[in-house]
Design a protein around this motif. Structure first.
Motif, mmCIF file in Angstrom:
data_model
loop_
_atom_site.group_PDB
_atom_site.id
_atom_site.type_symbol
_atom_site.label_atom_id
_atom_site.label_comp_id
_atom_site.label_asym_id
_atom_site.label_seq_id
_atom_site.Cartn_x
_atom_site.Cartn_y
_atom_site.Cartn_z
ATOM 1 N N GLU A 1 5.723 6.611 -1.940
ATOM 2 C CA GLU A 1 5.344 7.629 -2.912
ATOM 3 C C GLU A 1 5.906 7.257 -4.284
ATOM 4 N N GLY A 2 5.045 7.260 -5.286
ATOM 5 C CA GLY A 2 5.466 6.897 -6.630
ATOM 6 C C GLY A 2 5.280 5.432 -6.956
ATOM 7 N N ALA A 3 4.945 4.597 -5.949
ATOM 8 C CA ALA A 3 4.733 3.171 -6.208
ATOM 9 C C ALA A 3 3.415 2.984 -6.943
ATOM 10 N N SER A 4 3.305 1.849 -7.649
ATOM 11 C CA SER A 4 2.142 1.632 -8.505
ATOM 12 C C SER A 4 0.973 0.985 -7.772
ATOM 13 N N ALA A 5 1.130 0.661 -6.493
ATOM 14 C CA ALA A 5 0.069 -0.010 -5.768
ATOM 15 C C ALA A 5 -1.023 0.977 -5.371
ATOM 16 N N SER A 6 -2.285 0.573 -5.547
ATOM 17 C CA SER A 6 -3.418 1.401 -5.152
ATOM 18 C C SER A 6 -3.842 1.026 -3.743
ATOM 19 N N SER A 7 -4.844 1.720 -3.230
ATOM 20 C CA SER A 7 -5.325 1.422 -1.884
ATOM 21 C C SER A 7 -5.960 0.044 -1.823
ATOM 22 N N ILE A 8 -6.525 -0.426 -2.926
ATOM 23 C CA ILE A 8 -7.094 -1.780 -2.934
ATOM 24 C C ILE A 8 -5.983 -2.815 -2.821
ATOM 25 N N ASP A 9 -4.863 -2.592 -3.495
ATOM 26 C CA ASP A 9 -3.720 -3.505 -3.356
ATOM 27 C C ASP A 9 -3.265 -3.574 -1.900
ATOM 28 N N GLN A 10 -3.182 -2.415 -1.255
ATOM 29 C CA GLN A 10 -2.768 -2.387 0.143
ATOM 30 C C GLN A 10 -3.791 -3.076 1.033
ATOM 31 N N PHE A 11 -5.069 -2.883 0.737
ATOM 32 C CA PHE A 11 -6.129 -3.554 1.500
ATOM 33 C C PHE A 11 -5.977 -5.059 1.426
ATOM 34 N N ILE A 12 -5.722 -5.592 0.228
ATOM 35 C CA ILE A 12 -5.591 -7.040 0.058
ATOM 36 C C ILE A 12 -4.347 -7.554 0.778
ATOM 37 N N ARG A 13 -3.244 -6.826 0.688
ATOM 38 C CA ARG A 13 -2.016 -7.262 1.370
ATOM 39 C C ARG A 13 -2.233 -7.326 2.880
ATOM 40 N N ARG A 14 -2.889 -6.329 3.411
ATOM 41 C CA ARG A 14 -3.101 -6.293 4.867
ATOM 42 C C ARG A 14 -4.114 -7.344 5.306
ATOM 43 N N MET A 15 -5.121 -7.603 4.480
ATOM 44 C CA MET A 15 -6.066 -8.681 4.783
ATOM 45 C C MET A 15 -5.361 -10.037 4.742
ATOM 46 N N ASN A 16 -4.454 -10.213 3.792
ATOM 47 C CA ASN A 16 -3.710 -11.471 3.712
ATOM 48 C C ASN A 16 -2.860 -11.685 4.961
ATOM 49 N N ARG A 17 -2.305 -10.608 5.489
ATOM 50 C CA ARG A 17 -1.544 -10.721 6.742
ATOM 51 C C ARG A 17 -2.440 -11.233 7.863
ATOM 52 N N LEU A 18 -3.653 -10.700 7.965
ATOM 53 C CA LEU A 18 -4.577 -11.140 9.009
ATOM 54 C C LEU A 18 -4.967 -12.604 8.809
ATOM 55 N N CYS A 19 -5.121 -13.022 7.543
ATOM 56 C CA CYS A 19 -5.476 -14.417 7.263
ATOM 57 C C CYS A 19 -4.403 -15.374 7.776
ATOM 58 N N VAL A 20 -3.149 -15.028 7.524
ATOM 59 C CA VAL A 20 -2.059 -15.893 7.980
ATOM 60 C C VAL A 20 -2.009 -15.906 9.509
ATOM 61 N N MET A 21 -2.288 -14.777 10.137
ATOM 62 C CA MET A 21 -2.256 -14.706 11.596
ATOM 63 C C MET A 21 -3.312 -15.600 12.238
ATOM 64 N N VAL A 22 -4.478 -15.763 11.583
ATOM 65 C CA VAL A 22 -5.529 -16.615 12.146
ATOM 66 C C VAL A 22 -5.487 -18.021 11.545
ATOM 67 N N LYS A 23 -4.342 -18.380 10.979
ATOM 68 C CA LYS A 23 -4.077 -19.742 10.512
ATOM 69 C C LYS A 23 -4.965 -20.161 9.347
ATOM 70 N N GLN A 24 -5.236 -19.220 8.439
ATOM 71 C CA GLN A 24 -5.992 -19.547 7.235
ATOM 72 C C GLN A 24 -5.256 -19.013 5.997
#
Length: 366
Positions: free
Chosen positions: A126-149
């Protein structure tokens, strides 16, 4: 009341978007389908039951069940929907299966590929400057690393910057930040100082709320802060430390800035070259703490100096004159490091200081 004794607000984006609008979603879907079809296929294999089914069917007869490709159909802040093309040996025609993958997905048990799980991305505070799109990209990046890309993560980060509304591009780097110009311009250094100070304050607040541990490390390695480069500048390190300390003091937090003392035995006593003279320079810097200046009275009351060890942890007490001395709230330790030689390890001093500090935040800078 002095400005540094007033509560400062965290940088916030009060009107952060709650999800994708139609234009952002269409752009994201089109980009991923056009340029990263192999990534989407890996998602289907790793994070849906189709991957486990493929491994099971191909265990005794390779090629019995194939996942040919995947097409992104829908995106949301929490899930992505894929149309997966499947070819079974006993069927003449391929079929399309609709699957939904969570952005917090873990690898399905039995999925081929040797994919490994990673820790979840923590939710935006709460109060952080990240939007839902920022969170979407961070979580997608996690999935990318998990599938070795992992190479896709930079492209997805750029995608996030492109689809963010103007004024909400949290990660966008200014075009005039020329780091190959040494010494850096003042506004370039200030850009990093502000980010470091905000990060330190947010971490201290999170620590006080029990969300993270109170042992923290602040690492900044732009050229003037990297001792491995000939562009290293001790003044930049001191300025950053000053900015962090003042930013915390503005929240009524008493900070002690600690620089390690001489270590070693006999003629082999000394300090690391990187820290030579730092303790003295810190105290001689212009803190704007003189009479009539912006930070009048900040030194000694809200910002104190010391070395590393339990003897430099101040707790609340009363002095000989009956005055109450408040405890240190935050400890900032500047570049602690070992030396070569007898009794030259900084670890015992750090351990005893951390134990004496208890649950108070201890921040190591670089």
């Amino acid at each position: 009341e002095q400005p540094w004794r007033q509560s400062a607000l965290l940088a916030t984006t009060k009107d952060a978007i709650s999800g994708f609008d139609a234009k952002q979603a269409d752009f994201t879907i089109g980009y991923l389908n056009k340029h990263h079809g192999d990534l989407l296929t890996s998602f289907a294999i790793a994070f849906s039951e189709l991957g486990a089914e493929m491994a099971k069917r191909n265990r005794y007869s390779g090629g019995s069940y194939k996942i040919l490709d995947a097409t992104l159909i829908e995106v949301s802040p929490d899930t992505i929907s894929l149309d997966v093309t499947v070819k079974e040996r006993e069927k003449k025609e391929s079929s399309v299966e609709r699957v939904e993958c969570s952005l917090d997905a873990t690898v399905v048990k039995g999925a081929p590929g040797g994919f490994k799980d990673l820790p979840l991305i923590p939710p935006a505070q709460e109060g952080a400057s990240a939007s839902s799109i920022d969170q979407f990209i961070r979580r997608m990046n996690r999935l990318c690393v998990m599938v070795k890309q992992p190479s896709v993560t930079g492209k997805l980060t750029q995608l996030g910057l492109q689809i963010q509304p103007d004024g909400k591009r949290v990660g966008l780097v200014k075009e005039n930040l020329f780091l190959n110009q040494v010494p850096h311009n003042r506004f370039v250094r200030q850009y990093f100082y502000d980010m470091a100070a905000s990060a330190a304050l947010e971490a201290v607040i999170s620590s006080s709320e029990g969300k993270i541990a109170n042992r923290m490390k602040l690492q900044t390695m732009f050229p003037e802060m990297n001792p491995g480069m000939d562009s290293y500048r001790i003044g930049t390190l001191l300025e950053l430390t000053r900015q962090v300390a003042i930013h915390l003091a503005e929240q009524n937090l008493r900070c002690r800035i600690c620089v390690q003392q001489s270590l070693g035995v006999g003629i082999f006593t000394g300090t690391p070259k990187q820290l030579n003279g730092v303790a003295t320079l810190l105290q001689r810097m212009d803190w704007q703490a003189g009479e009539g200046e912006e930070n009048e009275g900040i030194l000694g009351e809200y910002i104190r100096f010391g070395a590393i060890g339990k003897d430099h942890v101040m707790n609340k007490h009363t002095d000989r004159d009956g005055n109450t001395i408040e405890q240190d709230d935050v400890f900032i330790i500047v570049c602690p490091q070992n030396m070569v030689g007898l009794e030259s390890s900084i670890i015992p001093y750090l351990q005893e200081m951390a134990e004496a500090a208890g649950d108070r935040p201890v921040i190591l800078i670089n």
